[in-house]
Design an enzyme around this catalytic site. Sequence first.
Site, PDB file in Angstrom:
ATOM      1  N   GLU A  47       0.877  -1.164   0.000  1.00 54.54           N
ATOM      2  CA  GLU A  47       0.000   0.000   0.000  1.00 54.54           C
ATOM      3  C   GLU A  47       0.915   1.214   0.000  1.00 54.54           C
ATOM      4  OE1 GLU A  47      -2.955  -0.687   3.088  1.00 54.54           O
ATOM      5  OE2 GLU A  47      -3.082   1.480   3.247  1.00 54.54           O
ATOM      6  N   ASP A  58      -4.845   9.472  10.004  1.00 57.25           N
ATOM      7  CA  ASP A  58      -3.536   8.970  10.412  1.00 57.25           C
ATOM      8  C   ASP A  58      -3.048   9.520  11.733  1.00 57.25           C
ATOM      9  OD1 ASP A  58      -2.767   7.153   8.315  1.00 57.25           O
ATOM     10  OD2 ASP A  58      -2.832   8.899   7.001  1.00 57.25           O
TER      11      ASP A  58
END
Lengths: 258, 393
Positions: A47, A58
Amino acid sequence: MNNRIIELFKKKDKEVLNIYFTAGFPAIEDTTRILKALEKSGADMVELGIPYSDPLADGPTIQESGAQALDNGMTIKKLFEQLEGIREEVSLPIMFMGYINPIMQYGIENFCKKAGELGIDGLILPDLPFHEYNTMYKKVFEENNISNIFLVTPQTSEERLKVIDESSEGFIYVVSTNSTTGNADKKIDDNTAYFERIQNANLSNPTLIGFNIKDNETFTNASKYSNGAIIGSAFIKAIENSTDLEGDIDKFVKSVKG
Amino acid sequence: MKYSVDEHGYYGQFGGAYIPEMLHPNVEELKNAYLEIMNEPGFKAEFEDLLRDYVGRPTPLYFAKRLSEKYNTKIYLKREDLNHTGAHKINNTLGQILLAKRLGKKRIIAETGAGQHGVATATVCALMGMDCIVYMGAIDMERQKPNVERMRIMGAEVRPATSGSKTLKDATNEAIRDWINNPVDTHYIIGSVVGPHPYPDMVARFQAIISEEIKWQLKGLTGRENPDHVIACVGGGSNAAGAFYHFLDNEDVNLIAVEAAGLGVNTDKSAATTYLGTPGVLHASRSLLMQTEDGQVVEPYSISAGLDYPGIGPMHAHLFESGRGSFFSATDDEAYEAGIRVSRLEGIIPALETAHAFAVLEQIEFKPDDIVVINLSGRGDKDLQTYIDRGDY
Ligand SMILES: Cc1ncc(COP(=O)(O)O)c(C=O)c1O
């Protein structure tokens, strides 16, 4: 060309290891080096994160890697240049993970076309809403043979899980806990009931568990409830100060696979 | 209503809910519940009582005689500065905390730039006995110490946002991340008409009390319900949304929005989003935003922390694009001078955000019989140090 994600799950349906890393980090020219090292060391899938100034989903580790990549001069254009010819050297399934705004500015159609040409197999855009995807973008993803990977979470209802499964092709990204990435306070063991619910939902797609998976123990554990797992922050930490990138990547991947 | 939100959460091409799946249940819950709750007689009664007895509403609509003489027109000031905590922000925080209580939430989070929204949130959390965590950019915490202490005195925890540029945009990111990590018991009180649908519409409805009062107050003062012009400053756009709300569909009312030009729209130190921005997604809604060619969000600049934001609410992006709103900007210097002028002529020291609204009086010539309402969104106490540092009054 068949989509490599779909082909992979036909051959392997247990303990699939998907590694996340940020493009252009630690150094701008490391992108393809890391891809090649991951393939060589036995990761199953990659990824590739596209850095963004405001990555909402995140935690600090991936945020900081993105900020450094942007400082290094990483852009989508640059990334596409780096990936020119990558399919001559790397055959792992590769997905892009990013946020919708930079891709909108590039132009979603052009982005998918270019990604398709380079041999990218999937896209994970956590802030692309389901409704907008289905009404506006599904066609261009499909035309370019790109799987759109959706996330599900402990809060995702039974009904929505079904709808997401029907719209997915490739795999479903099972977010392990209510969490941003790399949150050490969250333990995935607390969520076995949720994993079992997903496992027993008779989904037509494979599943990978991600967020807060970090080592052999958490990887093996998550893989019991799914087709494998995704590691991001722990991998970033393993390479951020590396002086021997290939060596450290090999060590990390081997230690996770056990 | 042509300028209100549609069923998918859009204003024209702007709006929507570009949220990660982790927030889907929260935002969906809010979307399904907010209108119903806001229309419950019990909710309305509690909200109205507190607005009157706690916030001090209605706020006066005041004919500013000396300012009117100077600009040879009829200027009325909507005195949001006289609200408890000194700005319009509390209209929204009070409404949202009552809503959060009805949703069974126990913990409140918020973002703040200058600290005004943080103070307004800490205030209603103390009032309702709820836990309160306010995210504030580490740099803003340095710049706005008194507001940090006000929040703490009232029992809120102020957490520094240390990512990115350490200002309002990053505080908002941190608040959203907190919500992702605490989706069940927490309500996020956003401070402006930004964020995913239904926030822009919900916040606009809570602030709409401003134009609701303007209508009956103006009728009492002048015999006319509708002014010719309404002027408000725009950071995210909540005080402007409230001041415009009941006039949106009456095209005879000119809606004037004023953004912060910082050092000037042709410099790289500005926050004039409609001038410098392009369509994009920030904080989960599609709107106009200041960004690079590559879609990275640009750091804005303004003397006023409350306008120092790289986007605007989707409703305003639509008002701009459709031409329904007239957008102006004022530089730091123009705003500062306007602030001093209003202080001298009316004995009111406005917040530096609000001073931007007054600055357009120098840019637009109104007719002598025009009725001009300026939304005086907040008082200048919090900006005293900035006024003092400029010092040429
Ligand atoms: C007094 C005052 N006016 C205006 C604003 C700008 O916000 P908005 O555009 O949402 O009204 C602020 C924000 O802090 C403020 O404190």
